[in-house]
Design a protein around this motif. Sequence first.
Motif, PDB file in Angstrom:
ATOM      1  N   ASN A   8       0.810  -1.207   0.000  1.00  0.00           N
ATOM      2  CA  ASN A   8       0.000   0.000   0.000  1.00  0.00           C
ATOM      3  C   ASN A   8       0.855   1.274   0.000  1.00  0.00           C
ATOM      4  N   VAL A   9       1.986   1.212  -0.719  1.00  0.00           N
ATOM      5  CA  VAL A   9       2.850   2.372  -0.929  1.00  0.00           C
ATOM      6  C   VAL A   9       3.042   2.513  -2.433  1.00  0.00           C
ATOM      7  N   VAL A  10       2.797   3.696  -2.973  1.00  0.00           N
ATOM      8  CA  VAL A  10       2.868   3.878  -4.423  1.00  0.00           C
ATOM      9  C   VAL A  10       4.203   4.420  -4.907  1.00  0.00           C
ATOM     10  N   SER A  11       4.952   5.121  -4.024  1.00  0.00           N
ATOM     11  CA  SER A  11       6.241   5.640  -4.469  1.00  0.00           C
ATOM     12  C   SER A  11       7.108   6.056  -3.292  1.00  0.00           C
ATOM     13  N   SER A  12       8.399   6.160  -3.583  1.00  0.00           N
ATOM     14  CA  SER A  12       9.351   6.747  -2.643  1.00  0.00           C
ATOM     15  C   SER A  12      10.372   7.509  -3.472  1.00  0.00           C
ATOM     16  N   SER A  13      10.907   8.571  -2.899  1.00  0.00           N
ATOM     17  CA  SER A  13      11.901   9.358  -3.612  1.00  0.00           C
ATOM     18  C   SER A  13      12.830  10.034  -2.615  1.00  0.00           C
ATOM     19  N   LYS A  14      14.032  10.329  -3.090  1.00  0.00           N
ATOM     20  CA  LYS A  14      15.018  11.057  -2.293  1.00  0.00           C
ATOM     21  C   LYS A  14      15.068  12.479  -2.835  1.00  0.00           C
ATOM     22  N   PHE A  15      14.812  13.482  -2.000  1.00  0.00           N
ATOM     23  CA  PHE A  15      14.812  14.866  -2.477  1.00  0.00           C
ATOM     24  C   PHE A  15      16.081  15.608  -2.091  1.00  0.00           C
ATOM     25  N   GLN A  16      16.849  15.068  -1.158  1.00  0.00           N
ATOM     26  CA  GLN A  16      18.134  15.652  -0.777  1.00  0.00           C
ATOM     27  C   GLN A  16      18.896  14.597   0.011  1.00  0.00           C
ATOM     28  N   THR A  17      20.148  14.858   0.346  1.00  0.00           N
ATOM     29  CA  THR A  17      20.912  13.910   1.151  1.00  0.00           C
ATOM     30  C   THR A  17      20.172  13.661   2.456  1.00  0.00           C
ATOM     31  N   GLY A  18      19.855  12.399   2.711  1.00  0.00           N
ATOM     32  CA  GLY A  18      19.177  12.011   3.942  1.00  0.00           C
ATOM     33  C   GLY A  18      17.714  12.370   4.025  1.00  0.00           C
ATOM     34  N   GLY A  19      17.108  12.892   2.962  1.00  0.00           N
ATOM     35  CA  GLY A  19      15.704  13.287   2.970  1.00  0.00           C
ATOM     36  C   GLY A  19      14.892  12.518   1.942  1.00  0.00           C
ATOM     37  N   TYR A  20      13.789  11.915   2.380  1.00  0.00           N
ATOM     38  CA  TYR A  20      12.984  11.044   1.527  1.00  0.00           C
ATOM     39  C   TYR A  20      11.498  11.348   1.701  1.00  0.00           C
ATOM     40  N   CYS A  21      10.720  11.107   0.651  1.00  0.00           N
ATOM     41  CA  CYS A  21       9.262  11.163   0.711  1.00  0.00           C
ATOM     42  C   CYS A  21       8.728   9.793   0.320  1.00  0.00           C
ATOM     43  N   VAL A  22       7.825   9.266   1.143  1.00  0.00           N
ATOM     44  CA  VAL A  22       7.178   7.978   0.877  1.00  0.00           C
ATOM     45  C   VAL A  22       5.684   8.254   0.766  1.00  0.00           C
ATOM     46  N   LYS A  23       5.103   7.898  -0.380  1.00  0.00           N
ATOM     47  CA  LYS A  23       3.684   8.175  -0.635  1.00  0.00           C
ATOM     48  C   LYS A  23       2.879   6.888  -0.470  1.00  0.00           C
ATOM     49  N   VAL A  24       1.871   6.918   0.408  1.00  0.00           N
ATOM     50  CA  VAL A  24       1.028   5.749   0.641  1.00  0.00           C
ATOM     51  C   VAL A  24      -0.140   5.744  -0.339  1.00  0.00           C
ATOM     52  N   GLY A  25      -0.693   4.560  -0.553  1.00  0.00           N
ATOM     53  CA  GLY A  25      -1.831   4.398  -1.461  1.00  0.00           C
ATOM     54  C   GLY A  25      -1.683   3.092  -2.209  1.00  0.00           C
ATOM     55  N   PRO A  26      -2.551   2.697  -3.047  1.00  0.00           N
ATOM     56  CA  PRO A  26      -3.721   3.441  -3.507  1.00  0.00           C
ATOM     57  C   PRO A  26      -4.885   3.438  -2.520  1.00  0.00           C
ATOM     58  N   ASP A  27      -4.887   2.518  -1.544  1.00  0.00           N
ATOM     59  CA  ASP A  27      -5.953   2.537  -0.536  1.00  0.00           C
ATOM     60  C   ASP A  27      -5.811   3.799   0.308  1.00  0.00           C
ATOM     61  N   SER A  28      -6.934   4.368   0.686  1.00  0.00           N
ATOM     62  CA  SER A  28      -6.926   5.588   1.485  1.00  0.00           C
ATOM     63  C   SER A  28      -6.466   5.288   2.910  1.00  0.00           C
ATOM     64  N   ILE A  29      -5.450   6.015   3.370  1.00  0.00           N
ATOM     65  CA  ILE A  29      -4.943   5.870   4.734  1.00  0.00           C
ATOM     66  C   ILE A  29      -4.941   7.253   5.367  1.00  0.00           C
ATOM     67  N   ASP A  30      -5.546   7.369   6.532  1.00  0.00           N
ATOM     68  CA  ASP A  30      -5.562   8.632   7.265  1.00  0.00           C
ATOM     69  C   ASP A  30      -4.294   8.689   8.110  1.00  0.00           C
ATOM     70  N   LEU A  31      -3.243   9.314   7.579  1.00  0.00           N
ATOM     71  CA  LEU A  31      -1.971   9.370   8.289  1.00  0.00           C
ATOM     72  C   LEU A  31      -2.072  10.149   9.595  1.00  0.00           C
ATOM     73  N   ALA A  32      -2.974  11.125   9.656  1.00  0.00           N
ATOM     74  CA  ALA A  32      -3.139  11.914  10.873  1.00  0.00           C
ATOM     75  C   ALA A  32      -3.655  11.061  12.031  1.00  0.00           C
ATOM     76  N   ASP A  33      -4.316   9.952  11.720  1.00  0.00           N
ATOM     77  CA  ASP A  33      -4.878   9.072  12.743  1.00  0.00           C
ATOM     78  C   ASP A  33      -4.136   7.733  12.790  1.00  0.00           C
ATOM     79  N   SER A  34      -2.916   7.692  12.276  1.00  0.00           N
ATOM     80  CA  SER A  34      -2.142   6.452  12.215  1.00  0.00           C
ATOM     81  C   SER A  34      -0.863   6.582  13.033  1.00  0.00           C
ATOM     82  N   ILE A  35      -0.263   5.456  13.325  1.00  0.00           N
ATOM     83  CA  ILE A  35       1.050   5.420  13.974  1.00  0.00           C
ATOM     84  C   ILE A  35       2.059   5.017  12.913  1.00  0.00           C
ATOM     85  N   VAL A  36       3.070   5.852  12.702  1.00  0.00           N
ATOM     86  CA  VAL A  36       4.110   5.585  11.708  1.00  0.00           C
ATOM     87  C   VAL A  36       5.388   5.208  12.452  1.00  0.00           C
TER      88      VAL A  36
END
Length: 128
Positions: free
Chosen positions: A51-79
């Motif tokens: 349930n993760v559609v992508s990940s990317s590195k935007f700078q040294t040591g910095g990453y973005c991980v995008k969840v989906g395609p199922d809807s996940i309420d990250l504000a109400d989740s434990i990461v």
Amino acid sequence: MRRFTLPCVGAVAVAVALAPPAQAAPEPSFAPHTQAAAKVAANGTLLKQKNVVSSSKFQTGGYCVKVGPDSIDLADSIVHVTGGPAGGSVHAYETPTSQCGNATDAILVYVRNLNGAAIDDGFTLTVH
């Protein structure tokens, strides 16, 4: 006819040999008690996912991980994020951030070494 066919076959072989390697699709992950999970390489490549559609590195040591395609309420989740260098740290932010385009479905991850400096290193992430 053979004289024409052989040069074409050779041209196709050269084109295939010079083409950049295709990136393999991330391997699915069996994680029955998580909403989402990811294994990310130091260069930002998504290696395994649930349930993760992508990940990317935007700078040294910095990453973005995008969840989906199922809807996940990250504000109400434990990461939970783990990995990184020995003695270092890995931090995850599930609230929208400018580094990840203020997306509500993206998790910002920072990886640091023992001295707190940004470093490229792989990590795993789970969303419960």
